[in-house]
Design a protein around this motif. Structure first.
Motif, PDB file in Angstrom:
ATOM      1  N   LEU A  97      -3.747   0.970  -3.369  1.00 63.82           N
ATOM      2  CA  LEU A  97      -3.712  -0.362  -2.773  1.00 63.82           C
ATOM      3  C   LEU A  97      -3.194  -1.426  -3.738  1.00 63.82           C
ATOM      4  O   LEU A  97      -3.256  -1.269  -4.963  1.00 63.82           O
ATOM      5  CB  LEU A  97      -5.123  -0.765  -2.308  1.00 63.82           C
ATOM      6  CG  LEU A  97      -5.868   0.191  -1.371  1.00 63.82           C
ATOM      7  CD1 LEU A  97      -7.267  -0.327  -1.093  1.00 63.82           C
ATOM      8  CD2 LEU A  97      -5.098   0.382  -0.081  1.00 63.82           C
ATOM      9  N   ASN A  98      -2.698  -2.517  -3.159  1.00 70.12           N
ATOM     10  CA  ASN A  98      -2.388  -3.755  -3.888  1.00 70.12           C
ATOM     11  C   ASN A  98      -1.433  -3.538  -5.067  1.00 70.12           C
ATOM     12  O   ASN A  98      -1.663  -3.998  -6.182  1.00 70.12           O
ATOM     13  CB  ASN A  98      -3.696  -4.400  -4.382  1.00 70.12           C
ATOM     14  CG  ASN A  98      -3.571  -5.908  -4.501  1.00 70.12           C
ATOM     15  OD1 ASN A  98      -2.749  -6.529  -3.803  1.00 70.12           O
ATOM     16  ND2 ASN A  98      -4.364  -6.493  -5.364  1.00 70.12           N
ATOM     17  N   MET A 112       0.486  -5.034   1.943  1.00 71.77           N
ATOM     18  CA  MET A 112      -0.960  -5.188   1.778  1.00 71.77           C
ATOM     19  C   MET A 112      -1.419  -6.376   2.608  1.00 71.77           C
ATOM     20  O   MET A 112      -0.838  -7.467   2.531  1.00 71.77           O
ATOM     21  CB  MET A 112      -1.278  -5.446   0.298  1.00 71.77           C
ATOM     22  CG  MET A 112      -2.744  -5.445  -0.046  1.00 71.77           C
ATOM     23  SD  MET A 112      -3.415  -3.785  -0.068  1.00 71.77           S
ATOM     24  CE  MET A 112      -5.177  -4.165  -0.148  1.00 71.77           C
ATOM     25  N   VAL A 159       0.870  -1.178   0.000  1.00 69.29           N
ATOM     26  CA  VAL A 159       0.000   0.000   0.000  1.00 69.29           C
ATOM     27  C   VAL A 159       0.904   1.225   0.000  1.00 69.29           C
ATOM     28  O   VAL A 159       1.907   1.267   0.724  1.00 69.29           O
ATOM     29  CB  VAL A 159      -0.897   0.022   1.254  1.00 69.29           C
ATOM     30  CG1 VAL A 159      -1.730   1.297   1.294  1.00 69.29           C
ATOM     31  CG2 VAL A 159      -1.784  -1.207   1.306  1.00 69.29           C
ATOM     32  N   VAL A 208      -4.122   7.475  -1.355  1.00 73.78           N
ATOM     33  CA  VAL A 208      -3.885   6.078  -0.979  1.00 73.78           C
ATOM     34  C   VAL A 208      -4.047   5.209  -2.225  1.00 73.78           C
ATOM     35  O   VAL A 208      -5.031   5.340  -2.967  1.00 73.78           O
ATOM     36  CB  VAL A 208      -4.866   5.619   0.124  1.00 73.78           C
ATOM     37  CG1 VAL A 208      -4.607   4.160   0.482  1.00 73.78           C
ATOM     38  CG2 VAL A 208      -4.762   6.506   1.350  1.00 73.78           C
ATOM     39  N   LYS A 268       0.766   5.399   0.720  1.00 74.86           N
ATOM     40  CA  LYS A 268      -0.052   6.472   1.291  1.00 74.86           C
ATOM     41  C   LYS A 268       0.780   7.739   1.362  1.00 74.86           C
ATOM     42  O   LYS A 268       1.989   7.678   1.620  1.00 74.86           O
ATOM     43  CB  LYS A 268      -0.528   6.110   2.706  1.00 74.86           C
ATOM     44  CG  LYS A 268      -1.432   4.908   2.770  1.00 74.86           C
ATOM     45  CD  LYS A 268      -2.004   4.705   4.163  1.00 74.86           C
ATOM     46  CE  LYS A 268      -0.980   4.112   5.109  1.00 74.86           C
ATOM     47  NZ  LYS A 268      -1.568   3.789   6.432  1.00 74.86           N
ATOM     48  N   SER A 284      -7.390   9.221   1.856  1.00 75.62           N
ATOM     49  CA  SER A 284      -8.140   8.608   0.751  1.00 75.62           C
ATOM     50  C   SER A 284      -9.065   9.619   0.083  1.00 75.62           C
ATOM     51  O   SER A 284      -9.382   9.482  -1.115  1.00 75.62           O
ATOM     52  CB  SER A 284      -8.935   7.404   1.263  1.00 75.62           C
ATOM     53  OG  SER A 284      -9.839   7.801   2.280  1.00 75.62           O
TER      54      SER A 284
END
Length: 697
Positions: free
Chosen positions: A542-543, A578, A523, A540, A525, A535
């Motif tokens: 992800l993955n 993650m 992840v 942010v 951020k 977010s």
């Protein structure tokens, strides 16, 4: 008793300052000494030295033949300061002030009250009031109060403490009406000096007092109150409180009444849970609960209730479910014995309907109660049957005698319950003494709620007694002041809290290196102490599991952050592994007038959507943390729901304690600390995100 309030509440001499035949207050106060047969010395003082109530009076306390233990001042407000000065100069070190017009009247009154208390403290005078209707010591027949004293007042083991004078009288009268004997009734008034906490501290050591009932509009000194409550608990004395201020309107009324401000009601509920205080919602519940506990003391086990009325059993079952009263099923041996005693058409449940067969054979009451008291799961037996109020009521002496024998035969406490609440008159009490009935309460709803409260108090008392210290071990205050998410996570990790592996990457190259070191999807951020809701601005991603993905995400996050916060300091991105799906929890710490509070609930978006949280005052131990989790309406989710992994509650509780201690170590300048989410997957618990907010300057 070796307590600094011993002389205050057990004075052997009293001076009434402002005594006059023209004052109804004076007549009531003086008349009580005769009504109770006070065997100490009573002196009168008024400005002109005019005789009053058939006694001589003097113009000054300095003219008395000896120094009284206590002075009761009930002169006009403008004359109070002069009267207090006369009291102090006479060497009197304890005083009550009935006069009103102080903090409850607004800013000017507050200023006058502050002046009074400053003077009293300078002279070493302990003060109750102003705006106090005084106290009655029923055990030693000392009525320093205008409360009317009945001819046949009941001495006993219940002490009443109330900030409202009129409410003190209402509670005392209702207790006496219910046949509950009193040790004290104390009206604390504005609590300029002596407050509820100090009075509880005294009563915790008083030999005659077994139960303390409190009516409070506000808690003046939260820390002192908690200390006093714990002293009462350590002495085995239940503390039962009716505290107003649950609603905004009630809070405003309380402020107008006492010149005080009520606090967050949910925090007070947490205090009650932690310090084993029983909180009730009405005067009737306050008195009935106190009366039950004054008779039973701790209840070791469940409650068994019998009745001749099937309808009463149904009401009890419903109310017990709502109130949380444990009515355990009877043991097999108990059931077998009962089956040989009750009618063939009777069903064996708890509560137990003894059926109309008891009308023909009243001995069933004694036999069944004796059988139930021998059940290992039962810690108290109760029988629903109305106690006659006077000679005009129907009296079945045989049935009442059998009930009394059945309740008294066991080593466990026993009590009779009136179906509806009704006075317990002198006739009733004499009948109880004659027929061996140990105690009575009612009606059904109040009795069940009182028994449930007594049961919870008893269980918590045992649990607290088994705890090591009752508090979690907390770290010493640190100079750390983490501001960003990264700094906060690293700080928590250093304090032993479980935290996800996290790296700070100022550049895309460093983000790629961090990904390679982690060895799997990550992840990204935004890393900035000025950006809280990451977010919301596209901060942010992800993955991510390739170099290209990492670089693209890093660039996109930087662009989004600078567009949303052009002046914010940006430290690159945070890179963390993650994690698979788990249960997201929220743990937060905030300051309050009571001290730092820890809050727990479901995390992520659910914290705002469900408003399902539990809270306690810090520090907490793991037992308290588990209790917080059990209180959540969404508690079942933690056990795994529809295939979701269950959370190890022990591991979550341990993490909560470590987070709480880490927050305490940051000191009082910390405003809030939020962990959202705290991810739980089985026994794996990790803080994925953290935010600390500090007091400016």
């Amino acid at each position: 008793m070796n307590h600094n309030l011993h002389i205050f509440f057990q004075p052997r001499s009293v001076v009434l300052v402002g005594a006059t035949d023209k004052s109804a207050w004076s007549q009531l106060i003086h008349g009580n000494f005769g009504a109770m047969g006070y065997d100490g010395q009573v002196w009168l003082v008024n400005k002109r030295g005019t005789p009053a109530h058939g006694r001589a009076a003097v113009t000054s306390c300095r003219d008395l033949p000896a120094v009284p233990d206590i002075a009761y001042i009930f002169v006009p407000t403008d004359a109070v300061r002069e009267a207090l000065e006369d009291v102090a100069e006479a060497g009197i070190r304890h005083a009550l002030i009935l006069s009103s017009g102080y903090a409850e009247a607004g800013p000017d009154g507050t200023q006058k009250q502050d002046g009074l208390i400053a003077y009293a403290r300078d002279k070493g005078v302990t003060l109750l009031g102003p705006n106090s209707l005084g106290f009655i010591n029923y055990v030693h027949d000392i009525p320093v109060s205008p409360f009317p004293v009945g001819k046949e007042y009941l001495r006993g083991h219940l002490a009443i403490v109330s900030q409202s004078g009129a409410t003190t009288n209402v509670i005392a009268n209702f207790a006496q009406q219910q046949g509950i004997g009193l040790s004290y009734a104390i009206a604390t008034g504005n609590e300029a000096d002596l407050d509820t906490a100090r009075v509880i501290d005294y009563l915790a050591q008083d030999e005659a007092t077994r139960v303390i009932a409190v009516f409070a509009e506000t808690i003046k000194d939260p820390a002192a109150f908690r200390t006093a409550a714990r002293k009462a608990a350590a002495a085995g004395k239940p503390l039962i409180i009716l505290k107003v201020g649950r609603t905004e309107l009630a809070s405003q009324l309380a402020q107008a009444h006492t010149g005080s401000v009520t606090g967050d009601d949910r925090i007070f509920d947490a205090v009650c849970a932690q310090d084993n205080i029983i909180r009730v919602t009405s005067i009737e519940e306050l008195v009935v609960t106190a009366g039950v506990l004054a008779h039973t003391g701790p209840i070791e086990g469940g409650v068994a209730i019998i009745s001749i009325s099937g309808g009463a059993c149904e009401v009890i079952a419903d109310t017990a479910d709502l109130a949380g009263l444990a009515l355990p099923p009877f043991a097999e041996a108990t059931r077998a014995t009962l089956q040989a005693v009750i009618a063939d058409y009777g069903a064996i449940f708890n509560p137990l309907d003894v059926t109309g067969a008891a009308v023909r054979d009243p001995s069933l009451f004694e036999r069944i109660l004796t059988i139930l008291a021998a059940d290992p799961a039962i810690g108290l037996t109760a029988c629903v049957y109305d106690l006659p109020r006077d000679g005009g009521d129907f009296v079945d002496r045989t049935a009442l005698t059998c009930i009394g024998a059945g309740l008294a035969a066991s080593k466990t406490p026993g009590i009779m319950i009136n179906q509806a609440i009704r006075p317990v008159s002198a006739f009733s009490r004499n009948l109880m003494a004659e027929l061996g009935i140990p105690a009575v309460t009612g009606g059904l709803d109040l009795a069940v709620r009182a028994l449930a409260a007594a049961q919870r108090w008893s269980e918590r008392r045992v649990r607290k007694g088994k705890a090591d210290t009752g508090l979690s071990r907390q770290a010493a205050i640190t100079s750390a002041r983490p501001a960003s998410e990264y700094e906060t996570l690293i700080y928590l990790q250093g304090q032993g809290a479980p935290v996800i592996q996290v790296e700070r990457a100022p550049t895309a190259d460093e983000a790629v290196e961090a990904w390679r070191a982690i060895g799997g999807p990550v992840v990204l951020k935004i890393a900035s102490s000025a950006i809280q809701h990451k977010s919301d601005i596209g901060g942010v991603r992800l993955n991510l599991d390739s170099e290209v993905a990492i670089r693209d995400a890093f660039a996109a996050i930087m662009t989004a952050a600078r567009a949303a916060y052009p002046d914010a300091p940006i430290d690159g991105c945070l890179v963390a592994p993650m994690r698979p799906v788990g249960i997201e929890l929220f743990v937060g710490i905030a300051q309050s007038p009571w001290g730092p509070v820890i809050v727990a609930g479901l995390g992520g978006v659910w914290i705002e959507l469900l408003a399902d949280t539990s809270l306690r005052l810090l520090p907490i131990d793991e037992t308290e943390a588990r209790a917080m989790l059990d209180e959540l309406r969404a508690r079942r989710i933690l056990d795994g729901y529809r295939g979701a992994p269950a959370a190890d509650l022990g591991a979550v509780a341990e993490a909560m304690c470590k987070i709480g201690n880490a927050a305490l170590a940051l000191g009082p300048d910390l405003v809030t600390l939020e962990i959202n989410p705290l991810l739980a997957r089985g026994d794996e618990v990790e803080a994925l995100d953290a935010l600390a907010v500090w007091r400016d300057g």
